[in-house]
Design an enzyme around this catalytic site. Structure first.
Site, PDB file in Angstrom:
ATOM      1  N   ASP A 125     -17.823-133.809 -90.144  1.00 50.51           N
ATOM      2  CA  ASP A 125     -18.109-132.390 -89.991  1.00 50.51           C
ATOM      3  C   ASP A 125     -17.033-131.733 -89.144  1.00 50.51           C
ATOM      4  O   ASP A 125     -16.513-132.357 -88.208  1.00 50.51           O
ATOM      5  CB  ASP A 125     -19.474-132.187 -89.322  1.00 50.51           C
ATOM      6  CG  ASP A 125     -20.261-131.045 -89.933  1.00 50.51           C
ATOM      7  OD1 ASP A 125     -19.635-130.120 -90.481  1.00 50.51           O
ATOM      8  OD2 ASP A 125     -21.501-131.076 -89.873  1.00 50.51           O
ATOM      9  N   HIS A 159     -12.844-124.113 -91.047  1.00 47.06           N
ATOM     10  CA  HIS A 159     -14.123-124.468 -90.434  1.00 47.06           C
ATOM     11  C   HIS A 159     -14.513-125.917 -90.696  1.00 47.06           C
ATOM     12  O   HIS A 159     -15.380-126.452 -90.005  1.00 47.06           O
ATOM     13  CB  HIS A 159     -15.226-123.539 -90.953  1.00 47.06           C
ATOM     14  CG  HIS A 159     -15.111-122.136 -90.437  1.00 47.06           C
ATOM     15  ND1 HIS A 159     -15.916-121.629 -89.446  1.00 47.06           N
ATOM     16  CD2 HIS A 159     -14.259-121.133 -90.768  1.00 47.06           C
ATOM     17  CE1 HIS A 159     -15.578-120.376 -89.186  1.00 47.06           C
ATOM     18  NE2 HIS A 159     -14.574-120.050 -89.986  1.00 47.06           N
TER      19      HIS A 159
END
Length: 478
Positions: A358, A150
């Site tokens: 991110d 992730h």
């Protein structure tokens, strides 16, 4: 589903992270078991505790204090997290913590094996579980096992700063499918394997490495945009939303929501807002920034310093610009229910999402989905968020360039309605086309296909070897 933390999302409870939201939403449709840590520290780790809610079974285990300190606080979050977010200056390595990381993965694998059925498909999530498939294979588990990361995956030069880097990559190659958020992350992984001479990546997405064949691909995680839009509208009359709306007195609102983490670029975000106020005095008293930053890993010293630093910056900027009836920055260090956040997004004129690095950043997607199509807000988004590849209508910025972020804020606040509507339409289309179901189904489809092909190949190889062995064996007559 296997992840470090099992976090059931309940109505009326604070919002969970992107991993938990994605896993649970995916499981609700298909049914299945979610296995992982309960979040509790125990004296002695026991068997999994099973709880069923709808068609999802939660199988949770506790961690001992030693396991928590070495596996979670230690190698996972003091070594892997900073390195994978390109902050190896904050990374530290301890052999005992790495041993604890491997030990906990082995222990969790042994506990999961007791729950497995022959036709189960296993989907493992995130950086805490890199060697999980390897541990299952050691126990004789032959079920299809997929892995999804992730967070970002670093370039080879960065990955090699983690001392046991080769062991970790070899362990990841024990999965049947390894998935990443973006093509760049996928490229970093395959670059490592090829540059070290450990394998070869083919055009069909298959990687031959460390004696195995696996699929490596990008599977950008999505959301359910229409469900979010509905929730944002339904919660718009809740008391906290009404209170914020009333307190604005017609001012414009810049909304920002992040976990309190150094990867999110929160200090830089505040400083860019300060530069905006310096360069655009006409906006004084006419706009406020609301930053919601729920605490995370509060027992880790690095995160304590981040909180202190951010509170200091908010106080300094407010002290410099505040008026009797206007506070430029409202900084809230607490959690809010997810649906309430969607309504707050809908209330705002600008979404301010500028992480330094991110994996995807679902907040950016949720902000877009929560907007009123008739009068949508504008999104200012970091180029280093995976979501930037999928949101063509965002104002994409470099979060290290304070001037560029300042200019983007002014442009977003001044953007004409027609342009905002066009940009919103451009972003909603890919959100619908690549929603959460597409993420889940595409990954699991590849996992089933690869596992089937691998099984057939292994059986063929075994048959050929047996045939060759029998051909070499002397006949009884001879």
């Amino acid at each position: 589903m296997v992840s470090n933390r099992v976090a059931p999302i309940q109505e009326g409870k604070p919002s969970a992270g992107g991993l938990a939201i994605g896993v649970l939403d995916a499981l609700k449709e298909t049914g299945g078991v979610w296995f992982g840590w309960s979040g509790e520290i125990v004296g002695e780790a026991g068997a999994p505790v099973l709880e069923k809610a709808g068609n999802v079974t939660y199988a949770t285990v506790g961690l001992t204090r030693r396991d928590y300190d070495q596996y979670y606080r230690g190698f996972s979050n003091a070594t892997l997290w900073p390195t994978f977010h390109y902050r190896n200056d904050l990374s530290r390595f301890d052999r005992e913590e790495y041993a604890g990381y491997m030990r906990v993965n082995a222990s969790l694998a042994a506990k999961l094996k007791l729950l497995l059925k022959p036709d189960d498909i296993i989907w493992v999530h995130d950086y805490h579980m890199l060697p999980f498939a390897q541990e299952l294979r050691k126990l004789g588990v032959e079920n299809p096992i997929g892995f999804f990361l992730h967070i970002p995956f670093p370039v080879p030069e960065m990955m090699r700063t983690v001392p046991p880097h080769e062991e970790l990559i070899a362990a990841m190659c024990q999965y049947d499918v390894v998935g990443f958020q973006t093509q760049s992350d996928q490229q970093s992984f395959t670059d490592y394997v090829e540059r070290t001479g450990r394998g070869h990546f083919s055009d069909d997405g298959m990687l031959q490495a460390f004696g195995r064949m696996l699929k490596v691909g990008a599977y950008p995680i999505g959301i359910y945009p229409d469900a979010i839009a509905k929730a944002a509208e339904q919660f718009s009359n809740r008391k906290p939303v009404r209170s914020l709306r009333d307190s604005m007195h017609g001012r414009k609102l810049i909304m920002s929501v992040d976990r309190l983490d150094y990867s999110k670029g929160l200090v830089e975000r505040f400083q860019a807002f300060e530069r905006f106020l310096l360069n655009a005095p006409g906006w004084h008293g006419r706009v406020s920034l609301v930053q919601i930053a729920p605490p995370t890993r509060a027992d880790v010293q690095t995160y304590q310093r981040i909180r202190q630093n951010l509170e200091g910056e908010a106080g300094r900027i407010n002290g410099r610009f505040a008026q009797l009836d206007w506070t430029p920055i409202q900084y809230l260090n607490r959690k809010y229910e997810r649906n309430l956040l969607m309504a707050l997004f809908r209330l705002s004129q600008v979404g301010y999402v500028t992480p330094l690095r991110d994996g995807m950043n679902l907040v950016a997607k949720e902000y877009v989905a929560s907007q009123d199509p008739a009068d949508p807000g504008a999104l200012v988004l970091s180029q280093f968020a995976g979501a930037a590849d999928q949101l063509p209508g965002a104002l994409v910025v470099n979060p290290f360039d304070l001037s560029q972020m300042s200019e983007a804020l002014e442009r977003a606040l001044s953007m004409p309605l027609a342009e905002r509507q066009a940009r919103h339409t451009d972003m909603m289309a890919p959100l619908r086309e690549n929603n959460l179901s597409v993420w889940r189904d595409s990954f699991l489809s590849d996992l089933r296909s690869v596992a089937t092909a691998t099984s057939v190949t292994e059986k063929t190889v075994k048959t050929v070897k047996q045939g060759a062995s029998e051909a070499r064996r002397p006949s009884a007559k001879a």
